[in-house]
Design an enzyme around this catalytic site. Structure first.
Site, PDB file in Angstrom:
ATOM      1  N   MET A  91     -49.768 -31.263  49.243  1.00 25.43           N
ATOM      2  CA  MET A  91     -50.729 -30.710  50.214  1.00 25.43           C
ATOM      3  C   MET A  91     -50.240 -29.382  50.794  1.00 25.43           C
ATOM      4  O   MET A  91     -49.973 -29.287  51.981  1.00 25.43           O
ATOM      5  CB  MET A  91     -50.970 -31.744  51.324  1.00 25.43           C
ATOM      6  CG  MET A  91     -51.525 -33.063  50.815  1.00 25.43           C
ATOM      7  SD  MET A  91     -51.379 -34.414  52.020  1.00 25.43           S
ATOM      8  CE  MET A  91     -49.660 -34.896  51.786  1.00 25.43           C
ATOM      9  N   GLN A 122     -60.492 -33.797  55.039  1.00 26.20           N
ATOM     10  CA  GLN A 122     -60.314 -32.927  56.199  1.00 26.20           C
ATOM     11  C   GLN A 122     -61.640 -32.269  56.577  1.00 26.20           C
ATOM     12  O   GLN A 122     -62.064 -32.300  57.740  1.00 26.20           O
ATOM     13  CB  GLN A 122     -59.273 -31.839  55.898  1.00 26.20           C
ATOM     14  CG  GLN A 122     -57.856 -32.330  55.719  1.00 26.20           C
ATOM     15  CD  GLN A 122     -56.914 -31.200  55.294  1.00 26.20           C
ATOM     16  OE1 GLN A 122     -57.364 -30.145  54.830  1.00 26.20           O
ATOM     17  NE2 GLN A 122     -55.627 -31.407  55.441  1.00 26.20           N
ATOM     18  N   THR A 124     -46.353 -31.647  55.033  1.00 27.55           N
ATOM     19  CA  THR A 124     -47.496 -30.905  55.539  1.00 27.55           C
ATOM     20  C   THR A 124     -47.532 -31.061  57.050  1.00 27.55           C
ATOM     21  O   THR A 124     -47.262 -32.158  57.559  1.00 27.55           O
ATOM     22  CB  THR A 124     -48.825 -31.398  54.938  1.00 27.55           C
ATOM     23  OG1 THR A 124     -49.914 -30.992  55.767  1.00 27.55           O
ATOM     24  CG2 THR A 124     -48.864 -32.906  54.827  1.00 27.55           C
ATOM     25  N   ASN A 125     -47.849 -29.979  57.754  1.00 26.14           N
ATOM     26  CA  ASN A 125     -48.015 -30.067  59.203  1.00 26.14           C
ATOM     27  C   ASN A 125     -49.333 -30.741  59.567  1.00 26.14           C
ATOM     28  O   ASN A 125     -49.374 -31.671  60.370  1.00 26.14           O
ATOM     29  CB  ASN A 125     -47.991 -28.667  59.826  1.00 26.14           C
ATOM     30  CG  ASN A 125     -46.616 -28.052  59.897  1.00 26.14           C
ATOM     31  OD1 ASN A 125     -45.916 -28.171  60.890  1.00 26.14           O
ATOM     32  ND2 ASN A 125     -46.218 -27.381  58.832  1.00 26.14           N
ATOM     33  N   THR A 126     -50.422 -30.277  58.958  1.00 28.42           N
ATOM     34  CA  THR A 126     -51.756 -30.724  59.356  1.00 28.42           C
ATOM     35  C   THR A 126     -51.905 -32.230  59.281  1.00 28.42           C
ATOM     36  O   THR A 126     -52.474 -32.857  60.187  1.00 28.42           O
ATOM     37  CB  THR A 126     -52.821 -30.044  58.476  1.00 28.42           C
ATOM     38  OG1 THR A 126     -52.771 -28.632  58.689  1.00 28.42           O
ATOM     39  CG2 THR A 126     -54.210 -30.565  58.803  1.00 28.42           C
ATOM     40  N   CYS A 161     -47.356 -24.205  59.264  1.00 23.09           N
ATOM     41  CA  CYS A 161     -48.027 -24.658  58.049  1.00 23.09           C
ATOM     42  C   CYS A 161     -47.049 -24.429  56.924  1.00 23.09           C
ATOM     43  O   CYS A 161     -46.413 -23.366  56.855  1.00 23.09           O
ATOM     44  CB  CYS A 161     -49.332 -23.892  57.815  1.00 23.09           C
ATOM     45  SG  CYS A 161     -50.129 -24.327  56.253  1.00 23.09           S
ATOM     46  N   THR A 162     -46.921 -25.387  56.047  1.00 20.29           N
ATOM     47  CA  THR A 162     -45.861 -25.303  55.045  1.00 20.29           C
ATOM     48  C   THR A 162     -46.048 -24.140  54.077  1.00 20.29           C
ATOM     49  O   THR A 162     -45.078 -23.706  53.443  1.00 20.29           O
ATOM     50  CB  THR A 162     -45.753 -26.626  54.260  1.00 20.29           C
ATOM     51  OG1 THR A 162     -47.058 -27.030  53.814  1.00 20.29           O
ATOM     52  CG2 THR A 162     -45.175 -27.714  55.138  1.00 20.29           C
ATOM     53  N   GLU A 163     -47.280 -23.600  53.973  1.00 21.31           N
ATOM     54  CA  GLU A 163     -47.488 -22.454  53.087  1.00 21.31           C
ATOM     55  C   GLU A 163     -47.156 -21.117  53.739  1.00 21.31           C
ATOM     56  O   GLU A 163     -46.991 -20.114  53.037  1.00 21.31           O
ATOM     57  CB  GLU A 163     -48.945 -22.411  52.602  1.00 21.31           C
ATOM     58  CG  GLU A 163     -49.283 -23.389  51.489  1.00 21.31           C
ATOM     59  CD  GLU A 163     -49.547 -24.784  52.031  1.00 21.31           C
ATOM     60  OE1 GLU A 163     -49.475 -25.739  51.245  1.00 21.31           O
ATOM     61  OE2 GLU A 163     -49.834 -24.910  53.237  1.00 21.31           O
TER      62      GLU A 163
END
Length: 239
Positions: free
Chosen positions: A10, A52, A83-85, A196-198
């Site tokens: 994710m 989501q 993933t943060n979200t 956010c991981t990205e």
């Protein structure tokens, strides 16, 4: 060495960063041919993203709970949700689970407090920036959390979903993030969370006038340290 259960996909681009970072941390600590003991469960992000967008958080939580149970059955000693979200469904994810979750917000809060800071800006998906699950968890640790103004927040979110999760990195978007970060610092942020991981695929410490807290690296390195037995799990805030 404990076995790390990576719950990823994710997106897979950021999950690959997790795998690289935990192994680099273990190799740095033990040298030679050492690498991290890991089990990876990678979901289909298209399915999670649809949940989501449709507000089907219960379904998403149930899916991640199944994945976490699979990691436990495969021998993982703890779960790292990459993933943060999706920490929005952390409570649902851990239902009936016999191993702990290394919570990303607790890891991040500890790093900020250890740096002696209290007021931080938060970048992430729109869910992470505007919904209470993440900001309130940080605030429960005693932090004052700032988020971008609506236009900036929309821009940050759009770049994540239209570009970064697809592996697209542009100088135009890097400059846009730099401007958002600058405005957060001008608003009083003593540091900025790359929540956010990205985001770490796009900007780094040199893109900010204040200290940065890259959640992917913090999370992955804490996971490796806990697996090696050199640190404990960060404390959850008092309820």
């Amino acid at each position: 060495m404990r076995t790390i259960g990576l719950l990823g996909g994710m997106s897979w681009e950021s999950s690959a960063e997790y795998y690289r970072l935990v192994n680099e941390r273990v190799k740095a600590a033990r040298g030679g041919f050492h690498s991290a003991r890991t089990v990876l469960y990678s979901v289909d992000f298209a399915e999670i993203e649809a949940m989501q967008a449709e507000g089907r958080w219960d379904d998403a939580g149930a899916e991640l709970n199944r994945a976490a149970r699979a990691l436990e059955a495969a021998g993982a000693d703890f779960v790292v949700l990459c993933t943060n979200t999706m920490h929005k469904v952390a409570d649902r994810l851990t239902e009936g689970l016999g191993i702990p979750l290394l919570h990303l917000a607790d890891t991040t809060a500890k790093a900020i407090l250890d740096a002696g800071l209290k007021r931080v800006g938060l970048l992430g998906t729109g869910f992470t920036m505007t919904q209470p699950f993440y900001r309130e968890r940080l605030a429960a640790h005693g932090l004052d959390v700032l988020v971008p103004e609506p236009d900036d927040a929309e821009r940050v979110h759009r770049i994540i979903y239209d570009e970064l999760v697809l592996g697209v990195v542009t100088e135009e978007s890097r400059n846009a993030y730099r401007e958002v970060i600058r405005r957060l610092a001008e608003a009083g942020a003593e540091g900025v969370i790359y929540g956010c991981t990205e985001i770490e695929l796009l900007v780094g410490a040199d893109d900010s006038p204040v200290p940065t807290f890259p959640t992917t690296r913090l999370h992955a390195e804490t996971a490796a340290d806990y697996a090696l037995g050199t640190t404990s799990l960060p404390a959850a805030p008092a309820r």
